[in-house]
Write a protein that holds these residues in place. Structure first.
Motif, short mmCIF file in Angstrom:
data_model
loop_
_atom_site.label_atom_id
_atom_site.label_comp_id
_atom_site.label_asym_id
_atom_site.label_seq_id
_atom_site.Cartn_x
_atom_site.Cartn_y
_atom_site.Cartn_z
N VAL A 46 0.82 -1.34 -0.06
CA VAL A 46 -0.13 0.01 0.08
C VAL A 46 0.76 1.10 0.05
N VAL A 47 0.64 2.22 -1.01
CA VAL A 47 1.24 3.62 -0.91
C VAL A 47 0.41 4.51 -0.92
N TRP A 48 0.29 5.69 -0.50
CA TRP A 48 -0.42 6.76 -0.44
C TRP A 48 0.66 8.08 -0.30
N ARG A 49 0.28 8.76 -1.04
CA ARG A 49 1.19 10.26 -1.31
C ARG A 49 0.35 11.38 -1.02
N ALA A 50 0.96 12.49 -0.59
CA ALA A 50 0.44 13.88 -0.39
C ALA A 50 1.57 14.88 -0.77
N GLY A 59 3.13 15.09 -3.39
CA GLY A 59 4.22 14.39 -3.88
C GLY A 59 5.12 13.62 -3.22
N ARG A 60 4.82 13.55 -2.13
CA ARG A 60 5.94 12.58 -1.24
C ARG A 60 5.00 11.55 -0.59
N PRO A 61 5.66 10.22 -0.42
CA PRO A 61 4.93 9.21 -0.02
C PRO A 61 4.44 9.63 1.77
N GLY A 74 2.53 8.43 9.79
CA GLY A 74 1.56 7.81 9.02
C GLY A 74 0.65 6.97 9.60
N LYS A 75 0.34 7.04 11.01
CA LYS A 75 -0.59 6.25 11.54
C LYS A 75 -1.86 6.31 11.12
N THR A 76 -2.59 7.71 10.99
CA THR A 76 -3.93 7.86 10.73
C THR A 76 -4.17 7.56 9.23
#
Length: 262
Positions: free
Chosen positions: A8-12, A14-16, A40-42
């Protein structure tokens, strides 16, 4: 019910924020997610509960991708108690908890006496039955937090996500609510700041650092002095008892830490 994250990857910006995490949550376990602020817990819990879609990778319930579930189907299985959940509605405490029954209601299944019983039980379990008629805006932060948990229990999920559930609560209610969710036959995933709470209540602990999963296992195996120094940048001693439990004792900055008790 199990839940699995795969790559699983999620970016905001432009950064992971979440970077290639793979994690299985076992049915009926209490999994704690810990890590420094911004680790990155939440975000991970939002992805695993279906509140956000990952930019890469998959999240599955019992082997079936969340993408194949409707929002109502997810809400019947998963409840999420947010860290800063609020409502602008001028509702009563009981009405706030009644919202937990929404996924189970429809034209063919209207509100029934059993729904009243479920709400009554949830209010009683968090010690808020006597507050049922109070208006939301008159309640303290701790009282509202207990109602959010009651709402989630009234939802009757199979998996319960809790994001810093003990925020605003005194120590009595912190311990009581963690013990309550621990005692239910639920799969629980909780982001926790207090590492001793994690050690006391969790079957396993997942440690996040800069969006990556850096440790996963039983509290006594994960909460090591080396990990605390490397990830949390604190000096601490970890005490173990004869039952396999552990307790973290922090050293004041600039002092020599106590030796681990044998």
């Amino acid at each position: 019910m199990t839940i699995q994250a795969r790559g699983v990857v999620w970016r905001a910006g432009g950064r992971p924020i979440i970077d290639e995490i793979a994690l299985d949550v076992v049915e009926h376990e209490f999994l704690g997610i810990v890590g420094p602020n911004g680790s990155g817990k939440t975000s991970l819990m939002a992805l695993m509960s279906g509140l956000r879609a990952p930019h890469a990778g998959t999240v599955a319930l019992a082997g079936r991708s969340l993408r194949h579930f409707t929002r109502r189907e997810i809400a019947r299985r998963i409840a999420f108690v947010e860290q800063q959940a609020e409502t602008a509605e001028r509702i009563t405490a009981r009405q706030a908890v009644e919202l937990g029954r929404t996924p189970h209601l429809s034209a063919l299944s209207p509100w029934q006496a059993k729904d009243d019983d479920i709400v009554d039980t949830a209010l009683a379990e968090v010690g808020m039955a006597s507050f049922a008629g109070r208006r939301w805006h008159t309640l303290s932060g701790g009282e509202r937090q207990r109602l959010h948990i009651a709402r989630a229990l009234a939802q009757q999920p199979e998996i319960l996500f809790l994001d810093e559930p003990t925020n605003h609560l005194d120590i009595h209610h912190q311990l009581g609510l963690l013990d309550l969710v621990r005692s239910r036959r639920l799969t629980v995933v909780a982001a926790l700041h207090d590492l001793n709470h994690a050690a006391m209540f969790c079957d396993r602990i997942a440690v996040l650092d800069q969006g990556r999963l850096v440790a996963l296992g039983a509290p006594r195996d994960v909460l090591t002095e080396t990990m605390l120094a490397d990830v949390f940048r604190v000096d601490a001693a970890v005490e173990a008892d004869g039952n396999g439990n552990c307790l973290v004792r922090y050293a004041r900055p600039g002092t020599v830490k106590e030796k681990c008790l044998q």
